[in-house]
Write an enzyme that holds these catalytic residues in place. Structure first.
Site, PDB file in Angstrom:
ATOM      1  N   ARG A  46      14.002  29.427  52.124  1.00  0.00           N
ATOM      2  CA  ARG A  46      14.456  30.739  52.574  1.00  0.00           C
ATOM      3  C   ARG A  46      15.921  30.671  52.986  1.00  0.00           C
ATOM      4  O   ARG A  46      16.453  29.598  53.289  1.00  0.00           O
ATOM      5  CB  ARG A  46      13.622  31.224  53.756  1.00  0.00           C
TER       6      ARG A  46
ATOM      7  N   LYS B   7       9.160  28.859  59.371  1.00  0.00           N
ATOM      8  CA  LYS B   7       8.668  29.800  60.371  1.00  0.00           C
ATOM      9  C   LYS B   7       7.786  29.071  61.384  1.00  0.00           C
ATOM     10  O   LYS B   7       7.009  28.187  61.027  1.00  0.00           O
ATOM     11  CB  LYS B   7       7.877  30.931  59.697  1.00  0.00           C
TER      12      LYS B   7
ATOM     13  N   HIS C  34      16.574  35.507  48.067  1.00  0.00           N
ATOM     14  CA  HIS C  34      15.120  35.516  47.937  1.00  0.00           C
ATOM     15  C   HIS C  34      14.684  35.558  46.476  1.00  0.00           C
ATOM     16  O   HIS C  34      13.601  35.077  46.127  1.00  0.00           O
ATOM     17  CB  HIS C  34      14.527  36.704  48.696  1.00  0.00           C
TER      18      HIS C  34
ATOM     19  N   ARG D 121      14.284  32.131  45.380  1.00  0.00           N
ATOM     20  CA  ARG D 121      13.011  31.593  45.890  1.00  0.00           C
ATOM     21  C   ARG D 121      11.869  32.011  44.961  1.00  0.00           C
ATOM     22  O   ARG D 121      11.015  31.201  44.597  1.00  0.00           O
ATOM     23  CB  ARG D 121      12.778  32.111  47.306  1.00  0.00           C
TER      24      ARG D 121
ATOM     25  N   HIS E  64       4.300  28.589  52.805  1.00  0.00           N
ATOM     26  CA  HIS E  64       3.428  29.725  53.068  1.00  0.00           C
ATOM     27  C   HIS E  64       2.270  29.311  53.976  1.00  0.00           C
ATOM     28  O   HIS E  64       1.739  28.208  53.843  1.00  0.00           O
ATOM     29  CB  HIS E  64       2.855  30.283  51.760  1.00  0.00           C
TER      30      HIS E  64
ATOM     31  N   TYR F 202       2.659  35.211  42.538  1.00  0.00           N
ATOM     32  CA  TYR F 202       3.367  34.643  41.389  1.00  0.00           C
ATOM     33  C   TYR F 202       2.461  34.436  40.182  1.00  0.00           C
ATOM     34  O   TYR F 202       2.954  34.212  39.084  1.00  0.00           O
ATOM     35  CB  TYR F 202       4.014  33.314  41.784  1.00  0.00           C
TER      36      TYR F 202
END
Length: 298
Positions: A150, A174, A240, A243, A266, A275
């Site tokens: 990211r 995150k 992004h 990504r 994730h 995807y």
């Protein structure tokens, strides 16, 4: 506590207790200030602890009137929802006004990505043929496309996060969760050249500005947009998108969906499954081209 103190205490809480990234904290701060201004201007200075579900719904409608995207509104709602849960935990309120506040329905969109052949234009050249800024820009492109990280993760990378002997980078995502991502040969070569040119600085941030200060979001966005304008017709030209491109190309080349999930950082597989749409399209094309009984071969 005054409104400003409530926000301050909440931001301190998510920084030290929840250990959210500095970029997320800044985003939350901006969202809460925006809510406070709405309460101040439209509801006679109503304090957050006095706001009702209807008041917050009015705030959401105000955001839509200002033409914020569905994704942006939902992100702001998530921030406010976390804020009120904190107030409830601190017994500043007795009922959560966001309990009935629902996210806006997101339109189903397939992530944009750059074609594989369009991402094969870069190569490692002697540093004498390019400026440091040009070298840095290509390093940014290779990092984003080569690892799928990211924008915030790129900005947080330190020089020590790259392990030369192992050919990997350590990424803090995150919730301060860390993951190790392999670097391909070209990216490793760029690291070797870039780090020599970057030299020793007072700070340890990997990606720097032309003046060798830590990079900032707008700089990276400009770098990516400039590069994609040169190689692709993809509508969106953002970090992004690279990504998305990383994940899509990995899936097309046969990578396991669970492995892609881990590389992207994730929390669950559902976020990665978006995807598979591209992969199915690719499979259909291959089937029609190769199967003896497909329409194209009849």
């Amino acid at each position: 506590m005054k409104n400003e103190n409530m926000i301050h205490h909440f931001l301190t809480y998510i920084q030290y207790e929840k250990r959210l990234s500095k970029h997320t904290i800044k985003s939350y701060e901006n969202d809460l200030k925006q809510l406070s201004e709405f309460l101040e201007n439209h509801l006679s200075g109503l304090l957050p602890e006095k706001a009702s579900y209807q008041d917050l719904r009015g705030w959401v409608l105000n955001l839509l009137e200002q033409e914020y995207s569905t994704a942006s509104v939902n992100r702001k709602v998530a921030c406010v929802r976390a804020f009120y849960k904190y107030l409830l935990k601190q017994k500043e309120i007795t009922e959560d006004p966001t309990a009935k506040l629902r996210n806006l329905k997101m339109p189903k969109r397939v992530p944009s990505f750059v074609k594989e052949e369009e991402m094969q234009v870069s190569s490692v050249v002697e540093t004498t043929t390019r400026t440091f800024a040009e070298l840095r820009d290509q390093m940014v492109i290779e990092l984003l496309y080569g690892t799928g990280i990211r924008l915030s993760e790129l900005l947080d990378l330190k020089v020590t996060d790259y392990q030369v002997t192992q050919g990997t980078i350590k990424v803090t995502g995150k919730g301060m969760k860390q993951r190790i991502i392999p670097c391909n040969r070209i990216l490793s070569e760029y690291f070797s050249i870039y780090l020599k040119e970057r030299g020793d600085l007072e700070h340890s941030y990997l990606i720097v500005t032309d003046k060798l200060a830590p990079a900032y979001p707008m700089l990276i966005q400009r770098i990516v947009k400039k590069h994609l304008l040169q190689v692709s017709q993809v509508e969106k030209k953002s970090p992004h998108v690279l990504r998305h491109t990383f994940a899509t190309h990995m899936l097309h080349r046969g990578a396991d969906l669970n492995d892609i999930k881990e590389l992207l950082g994730h929390a669950n597989l559902s976020a990665t499954q978006v995807y598979t749409h591209h992969s199915l399209d690719q499979l259909k094309k291959s089937y029609k081209k190769a199967h003896p009984k497909s329409i194209e071969n009849e």
